[in-house]
Write an enzyme that holds these catalytic residues in place. Structure first.
Site, PDB file in Angstrom:
ATOM      1  N   ASN A  12      38.422  46.777  45.061  1.00 25.70           N
ATOM      2  CA  ASN A  12      38.875  45.387  45.130  1.00 25.70           C
ATOM      3  C   ASN A  12      39.366  44.972  43.737  1.00 25.70           C
ATOM      4  O   ASN A  12      38.611  45.051  42.762  1.00 25.70           O
ATOM      5  CB  ASN A  12      37.695  44.513  45.592  1.00 25.70           C
ATOM      6  CG  ASN A  12      38.049  43.052  45.680  1.00 25.70           C
ATOM      7  OD1 ASN A  12      38.703  42.516  44.782  1.00 25.70           O
ATOM      8  ND2 ASN A  12      37.600  42.378  46.721  1.00 25.70           N
ATOM      9  N   HIS A  15      39.516  40.657  40.590  1.00 23.03           N
ATOM     10  CA  HIS A  15      39.108  40.114  39.290  1.00 23.03           C
ATOM     11  C   HIS A  15      39.971  40.581  38.126  1.00 23.03           C
ATOM     12  O   HIS A  15      39.830  40.068  37.017  1.00 23.03           O
ATOM     13  CB  HIS A  15      37.608  40.323  39.087  1.00 23.03           C
ATOM     14  CG  HIS A  15      36.847  39.554  40.130  1.00 23.03           C
ATOM     15  ND1 HIS A  15      36.932  38.178  40.223  1.00 23.03           N
ATOM     16  CD2 HIS A  15      36.101  39.959  41.186  1.00 23.03           C
ATOM     17  CE1 HIS A  15      36.226  37.780  41.275  1.00 23.03           C
ATOM     18  NE2 HIS A  15      35.721  38.837  41.878  1.00 23.03           N
ATOM     19  N   HIS A  48      41.791  39.804  48.118  1.00 19.53           N
ATOM     20  CA  HIS A  48      41.466  38.596  48.873  1.00 19.53           C
ATOM     21  C   HIS A  48      42.387  37.468  48.412  1.00 19.53           C
ATOM     22  O   HIS A  48      42.301  37.014  47.273  1.00 19.53           O
ATOM     23  CB  HIS A  48      39.994  38.249  48.586  1.00 19.53           C
ATOM     24  CG  HIS A  48      39.485  37.053  49.344  1.00 19.53           C
ATOM     25  ND1 HIS A  48      38.181  36.608  49.222  1.00 19.53           N
ATOM     26  CD2 HIS A  48      40.075  36.203  50.221  1.00 19.53           C
ATOM     27  CE1 HIS A  48      37.992  35.551  49.999  1.00 19.53           C
ATOM     28  NE2 HIS A  48      39.137  35.278  50.603  1.00 19.53           N
ATOM     29  N   ARG A  50      42.760  33.995  48.470  1.00 23.22           N
ATOM     30  CA  ARG A  50      41.971  32.809  48.813  1.00 23.22           C
ATOM     31  C   ARG A  50      42.900  31.620  49.023  1.00 23.22           C
ATOM     32  O   ARG A  50      43.997  31.565  48.450  1.00 23.22           O
ATOM     33  CB  ARG A  50      40.956  32.508  47.705  1.00 23.22           C
ATOM     34  CG  ARG A  50      39.873  33.573  47.572  1.00 23.22           C
ATOM     35  CD  ARG A  50      38.793  33.127  46.601  1.00 23.22           C
ATOM     36  NE  ARG A  50      37.942  32.122  47.168  1.00 23.22           N
ATOM     37  CZ  ARG A  50      36.698  32.336  47.621  1.00 23.22           C
ATOM     38  NH1 ARG A  50      36.139  33.527  47.527  1.00 23.22           N
ATOM     39  NH2 ARG A  50      35.997  31.362  48.135  1.00 23.22           N
ATOM     40  N   ARG A  54      42.763  31.270  43.640  1.00 26.03           N
ATOM     41  CA  ARG A  54      42.108  31.285  42.333  1.00 26.03           C
ATOM     42  C   ARG A  54      42.274  32.630  41.610  1.00 26.03           C
ATOM     43  O   ARG A  54      42.149  32.692  40.403  1.00 26.03           O
ATOM     44  CB  ARG A  54      40.629  30.919  42.450  1.00 26.03           C
ATOM     45  CG  ARG A  54      39.798  31.987  43.097  1.00 26.03           C
ATOM     46  CD  ARG A  54      38.323  31.663  43.049  1.00 26.03           C
ATOM     47  NE  ARG A  54      37.991  30.540  43.910  1.00 26.03           N
ATOM     48  CZ  ARG A  54      36.766  30.317  44.373  1.00 26.03           C
ATOM     49  NH1 ARG A  54      35.778  31.124  44.018  1.00 26.03           N
ATOM     50  NH2 ARG A  54      36.514  29.301  45.166  1.00 26.03           N
ATOM     51  N   GLU A  75      42.024  40.746  52.625  1.00 26.81           N
ATOM     52  CA  GLU A  75      40.923  39.832  52.981  1.00 26.81           C
ATOM     53  C   GLU A  75      41.448  38.419  53.061  1.00 26.81           C
ATOM     54  O   GLU A  75      42.170  37.971  52.151  1.00 26.81           O
ATOM     55  CB  GLU A  75      39.852  39.858  51.895  1.00 26.81           C
ATOM     56  CG  GLU A  75      38.890  40.977  52.000  1.00 26.81           C
ATOM     57  CD  GLU A  75      37.842  40.846  50.905  1.00 26.81           C
ATOM     58  OE1 GLU A  75      37.532  39.722  50.474  1.00 26.81           O
ATOM     59  OE2 GLU A  75      37.358  41.891  50.473  1.00 26.81           O
ATOM     60  N   THR A 106      32.287  35.054  47.981  1.00 28.31           N
ATOM     61  CA  THR A 106      32.005  34.930  49.409  1.00 28.31           C
ATOM     62  C   THR A 106      30.499  35.025  49.639  1.00 28.31           C
ATOM     63  O   THR A 106      29.909  36.083  49.472  1.00 28.31           O
ATOM     64  CB  THR A 106      32.751  36.049  50.177  1.00 28.31           C
ATOM     65  OG1 THR A 106      34.096  36.079  49.703  1.00 28.31           O
ATOM     66  CG2 THR A 106      32.739  35.797  51.672  1.00 28.31           C
ATOM     67  N   GLU A 156      32.448  44.755  58.502  1.00 30.35           N
ATOM     68  CA  GLU A 156      31.998  45.057  57.140  1.00 30.35           C
ATOM     69  C   GLU A 156      30.688  44.314  56.934  1.00 30.35           C
ATOM     70  O   GLU A 156      30.620  43.089  57.078  1.00 30.35           O
ATOM     71  CB  GLU A 156      33.047  44.623  56.116  1.00 30.35           C
ATOM     72  CG  GLU A 156      32.571  44.930  54.687  1.00 30.35           C
ATOM     73  CD  GLU A 156      33.667  44.870  53.630  1.00 30.35           C
ATOM     74  OE1 GLU A 156      34.836  45.156  53.946  1.00 30.35           O
ATOM     75  OE2 GLU A 156      33.328  44.531  52.488  1.00 30.35           O
ATOM     76  N   HIS A 199      30.029  44.127  48.820  1.00 30.88           N
ATOM     77  CA  HIS A 199      29.720  42.894  48.094  1.00 30.88           C
ATOM     78  C   HIS A 199      28.555  43.116  47.140  1.00 30.88           C
ATOM     79  O   HIS A 199      27.446  43.413  47.566  1.00 30.88           O
ATOM     80  CB  HIS A 199      29.403  41.685  48.995  1.00 30.88           C
ATOM     81  CG  HIS A 199      29.773  40.390  48.310  1.00 30.88           C
ATOM     82  ND1 HIS A 199      29.002  39.830  47.334  1.00 30.88           N
ATOM     83  CD2 HIS A 199      30.867  39.604  48.413  1.00 30.88           C
ATOM     84  CE1 HIS A 199      29.593  38.745  46.887  1.00 30.88           C
ATOM     85  NE2 HIS A 199      30.731  38.579  47.515  1.00 30.88           N
TER      86      HIS A 199
HETATM   87  N1  PXP Z   1      33.951  42.979  50.716  1.00 26.37           N
HETATM   88  C1  PXP Z   1      34.268  41.697  50.974  1.00 26.37           C
HETATM   89  C2  PXP Z   1      34.531  41.306  52.393  1.00 26.37           C
HETATM   90  C3  PXP Z   1      34.383  40.757  49.932  1.00 26.37           C
HETATM   91  O1  PXP Z   1      34.702  39.469  50.206  1.00 26.37           O
HETATM   92  C4  PXP Z   1      34.198  41.185  48.605  1.00 26.37           C
HETATM   93  C5  PXP Z   1      34.364  40.220  47.485  1.00 26.37           C
HETATM   94  O2  PXP Z   1      35.661  39.756  47.453  1.00 26.37           O
HETATM   95  C6  PXP Z   1      33.879  42.534  48.381  1.00 26.37           C
HETATM   96  C7  PXP Z   1      33.741  43.405  49.449  1.00 26.37           C
HETATM   97  C8  PXP Z   1      33.686  43.083  47.019  1.00 26.37           C
HETATM   98  O3  PXP Z   1      32.599  42.477  46.402  1.00 26.37           O
HETATM   99  P1  PXP Z   1      32.343  42.703  44.872  1.00 26.37           P
HETATM  100  O4  PXP Z   1      33.537  42.175  44.142  1.00 26.37           O
HETATM  101  O5  PXP Z   1      31.096  41.928  44.610  1.00 26.37           O
HETATM  102  O6  PXP Z   1      32.171  44.192  44.666  1.00 26.37           O
END
Ligand code: PXP
Length: 256
Positions: A12, A15, A48, A50, A54, A75, A106, A156, A199
């Site tokens: 992901n 960030h 994602h 949003r 952001r 996402e 989330t 998920e 997550h």
């Molecule tokens: N899976 C989903 C559905 C999420 O919303 C997120 C966070 O955007 C992640 C995985 C990844 O989480 P993390 O950034 O905490 O590893």
């Protein structure tokens, strides 16, 4: 495409965009990060979009769709605006997540059971467009059954509660959360759902989840991007991949 046994790693890159947006300029570029992640062995990229934009922007999604060789897991919240965007791009997968503007990340899984009818109608066109539809939920039987009934192909499981309990040293809670994730992975798989998880996963928490044989994909972002500050993005991903491989190998030996 590399993979840890049959366990895929989705990186992901939200960030990377968070850091870029802190100054509002062009760098660091999430698409460049995604291409490097591909080279480092990511099986897919997750982003994602949003509602408040952001981190990831609409332009980032355009760029990812144009540049990626691995599948994009898009996402999004279950809104009309996001559905239109997904139908325009037709990414490999769409993961439906709950979204609150005031949250930092989330926080929980989607309440599928309460919104079954609306969600069934919401995901149907996405499926018809060829996207694999994934629903982000807690390790809860009711939610899994509802996700199955509405026609999702994938769930998920939210690993946040397990990771928080680990980080805070609440070992009893951690073990209970892990047991629920294990049991619900097996249950969802028995219904014919493909099981993903993610997550809050870190080097310290990834292995017990990676060892569940029913889990086919882990989506990991924040920790990897943070660790990239110290090791570089590709070594940070390679270490996560190594830990996943190791856990999967251990699982295969103990099962055999
Ligand atoms: N899976 C989903 C559905 C999420 O919303 C997120 C966070 O955007 C992640 C995985 C990844 O989480 P993390 O950034 O905490 O590893």
């Amino acid at each position: 495409m590399t993979s840890a046994g049959n366990l895929r790693l989705g990186v992901n890159i939200d960030h990377v965009a968070t850091v870029r947006n802190a100054r509002g300029g062009e760098y660091p570029d999430p698409v460049r990060a995604a291409k490097l992640a591909e080279e480092a062995g990511a099986d897919g990229i997750t982003a994602h979009l949003r509602e408040d934009r952001r981190h990831i922007s609409d332009g980032d999604i355009d760029g990812l769709m144009a540049a990626l060789s691995v599948p994009l897991n898009f996402e999004m919240a279950a809104t009309e605006e996001m559905q239109k965007i997904a139908l325009r791009h037709r990414p490999h997968a769409v993961c439906i997540v709950p979204e609150k503007r005031e949250e930092k990340t989330t926080e929980g899984g989607l309440e599928v059971a309460r919104e079954e009818n609306r969600l069934a109608h919401f995901i149907a066109p996405l499926r018809d467009a060829g996207c694999r539809v994934s629903i982000f939920i807690a390790a809860d039987k009711r939610q899994i059954e509802a996700a199955h009934r509405i026609g999702a192909q994938v769930i998920e499981l939210h690993t946040g509660a397990y990771c928080d309990a680990h980080a805070e040293g609440r070992t009893g809670d951690r073990d209970r959360e892990l047991a629920a994730l294990r049991e619900m992975s097996a249950y969802a798989h028995s219904l014919g759902l493909e099981v993903h998880a993610g997550h809050g996963l870190t080097y310290d928490t990834v292995q017990p989840v990676a060892a569940f044989p029913e889990v086919m994909e882990l989506n990991i972002g924040h920790f990897i991007i943070g660790e990239a500050i110290f090791r570089g993005l590709q070594p940070a991903i390679a270490e996560m991949r190594r830990l996943m491989d190791e856990a999967r190998g251990t699982e295969a030996r103990s099962a055999g």
